[in-house]
Design a protein around this motif. Structure first.
Motif, short mmCIF file in Angstrom:
data_model
loop_
_atom_site.label_atom_id
_atom_site.label_comp_id
_atom_site.label_asym_id
_atom_site.label_seq_id
_atom_site.Cartn_x
_atom_site.Cartn_y
_atom_site.Cartn_z
N ASP A 43 44.43 47.76 52.11
CA ASP A 43 43.87 48.18 53.41
C ASP A 43 43.95 49.69 53.59
N GLU A 44 44.85 50.37 52.86
CA GLU A 44 44.92 51.83 52.98
C GLU A 44 44.27 52.48 51.74
N GLU A 45 44.89 52.29 50.56
CA GLU A 45 44.43 53.02 49.37
C GLU A 45 43.02 52.64 48.92
N ALA A 46 42.78 51.36 48.72
CA ALA A 46 41.46 50.93 48.24
C ALA A 46 40.40 51.20 49.31
N ALA A 47 40.78 50.98 50.58
CA ALA A 47 39.81 51.19 51.67
C ALA A 47 39.42 52.67 51.76
N VAL A 96 43.06 47.92 40.67
CA VAL A 96 41.93 47.73 41.60
C VAL A 96 41.18 49.04 41.87
N CYS A 97 41.90 50.15 42.08
CA CYS A 97 41.21 51.41 42.41
C CYS A 97 40.45 51.94 41.19
N ASP A 98 41.04 51.79 39.99
CA ASP A 98 40.31 52.21 38.77
C ASP A 98 39.05 51.36 38.61
N GLN A 136 29.06 37.71 41.32
CA GLN A 136 29.58 38.85 40.56
C GLN A 136 31.03 39.08 40.91
N TRP A 137 31.92 38.59 40.11
CA TRP A 137 33.32 38.77 40.44
C TRP A 137 34.12 39.21 39.22
N LYS A 138 35.29 39.79 39.52
CA LYS A 138 36.18 40.30 38.46
C LYS A 138 37.61 40.15 38.96
N LEU A 139 38.50 39.80 38.04
CA LEU A 139 39.93 39.76 38.37
C LEU A 139 40.55 41.10 38.01
N VAL A 140 41.20 41.74 38.99
CA VAL A 140 41.84 43.05 38.76
C VAL A 140 43.28 42.96 39.29
N TYR A 141 44.03 44.05 39.11
CA TYR A 141 45.45 44.00 39.46
C TYR A 141 45.83 45.14 40.40
N GLN A 142 46.95 44.98 41.06
CA GLN A 142 47.43 45.98 42.01
C GLN A 142 48.96 46.06 41.94
N SER A 143 49.52 47.07 42.61
CA SER A 143 50.97 47.17 42.84
C SER A 143 51.77 47.26 41.54
N ARG A 144 51.23 47.94 40.52
CA ARG A 144 51.95 48.15 39.27
C ARG A 144 53.18 49.00 39.51
#
Ligand SMILES: C=CC1=C(C)c2cc3[nH]c(cc4nc(cc5[nH]c(cc1n2)c(C)c5CCC(=O)O)C(CCC(=O)O)=C4C)c(C)c3C=C
Ligand SMILES: [Fe+2]
Ligand SMILES: [Fe+2]
Length: 338
Positions: free
Chosen positions: A268-272, A233-235, A212-220
């Motif tokens: 390591d900070e926001e998503a965690a 990623v957080c959404d 079960q995997w998905k490609l998502v994005y970060q640091s917009r």
């Protein structure tokens, strides 16, 4: 053409203290349509870690590992390092190479996926540096993109398995999110960034046994009215957990070769923190960094160019990427603010 006589590690650069942060970010964002408020937000992320990005230290370690790997494999090329956004800048490095007698260099870019930022912009930066150095500046040719190289895929598959193990998660049933730097559509429309990312995710997931995997994005970084690659990623974590509680989650920053600020802050900070607040057990998989197989991949990409052998190792359906970029490779026409 003279034979290849040197190796150049081409990278992004990062600040090495609090006073470097704003000039560094001004370098990064020159010519990019990014609001000043977003830049100031990122300033805070860097200051949170004392204004020091780990990227330069990681590149020093990578360069030392490449040098040792070359020595072991009988590759007799001196190694150099230059950056786009912080010292050592390309101009400084190319001047040094010229003074050392280098005429023709093979370059590895610390981007595994094709985009303006990771391909064409580096080539433009190098041309500008060659012009600044003038007569006798070395020619620089990049090795192919390694996103589907078996040693890159094996490195990440091992890291994914290790991350899952660290939280006792079974990869057959655990959600995996692969993350990459978000970019504006005006950039992604002119390159193979998404295609290569999807291919690498498929290959890593298959090799690691992740179902079960998905490609998502970060640091917009763009203004809200400009479309950038999504979902964030957080959404994605919020949406997936709302539709069916996740329990555990493995996040792999597949789009980054080392654990730099974007990985440390956004994951390591926001998503965690988000995962903690929702009771999700999260593990963040390691990047390739200086793992021996990744260093061997760099050596192999160099070795294949030194020999006449047309053999190029690649997994999956896309085949080995081009050695020489076509004229329209990774174009970008930024929409500038009026
Ligand atoms: C329009 C596109 C981009 C903007 C704006 C942008 C802003 C931005 N980026 C960083 C820090 C890093 N970005 C890195 C990689 C990277 N960035 C973009 C695009 C934009 N970034 C792409 C397509 C990529 C991937 C390709 C690449 O160049 O590597 C990296 C990693 C570099 C590495 O060598 O590993 C960093 C670090 C900041 C701070 C920033 C501004 C807010
Ligand atoms: Fe970036
Ligand atoms: Fe390209």
């Amino acid at each position: 053409m003279p034979p290849y006589d040197s190796f150049l590690l081409v990278s992004f650069g990062g600040p090495e203290g609090p006073d470097d942060v704003i000039p560094f970010l001004e370098n990064v964002l020159r010519g990019k349509n990014v609001p000043r408020e977003r830049m100031m937000e990122v300033v805070e992320h860097y200051q949170h870690f004392g204004g020091v990005s780990p990227i330069n230290e990681q590149n020093r370690q990578l360069l030392a590992a490449i040098k040792a790997e070359f020595e072991e494999s009988g590759i007799d090329l001196p190694v150099y390092w230059g950056n786009r956004n912080w010292a050592p800048y390309f101009e400084h490095t190319l001047r040094q190479m010229r003074d050392d007698g280098c005429k023709r260099s093979l370059a590895f870019f610390t981007s595994m996926f094709s985009s303006y930022s990771g391909c064409r912009q580096y080539r433009e930066n190098i041309i500008a540096a060659q012009q600044a150095v003038g007569e006798g500046a070395p020619a620089v040719e990049k090795v192919r993109m390694g996103f589907n190289h078996p040693l890159f895929i094996e490195t990440l598959a091992e890291n994914l398995r290790a991350a899952a193990q660290s939280i006792d998660a079974d990869l057959m049933t655990t959600q995996v999110l692969f993350t990459a730097h978000s970019i504006p559509y005006s950039m992604s429309d002119h390159c193979d960034y998404e295609r290569q990312l999807n291919e690498a995710c498929c290959l890593v997931a298959e090799m690691a046994g992740a179902d079960q995997w998905k490609l998502v994005y970060q640091s917009r970084s763009g203004p809200p009215q400009q479309p950038w690659l999504e979902p964030d990623v957080c959404d994605a974590i919020t949406e997936l957990d709302d539709s069916s509680p996740l329990g555990s989650l493995v996040v792999m920053p597949i789009g980054f070769v080392s654990d730099h600020m974007e990985v440390l802050f956004d994951l390591d900070e926001e998503a965690a923190e988000l995962c903690k607040s929702r009771g999700i057990k999260m593990a963040r998989a390691a990047t390739a960094g200086v793992s021996p197989k990744f260093v061997s991949m760099i050596r192999e990409l160099v070795q294949e160019r030194l020999s006449d052998d047309p053999m190029r190792r690649a997994l999956g359906d896309l085949g080995p990427w081009h050695d020489v970029c076509p004229a329209d490779c990774c174009l970008y026409t930024p929409q500038r603010r009026p």
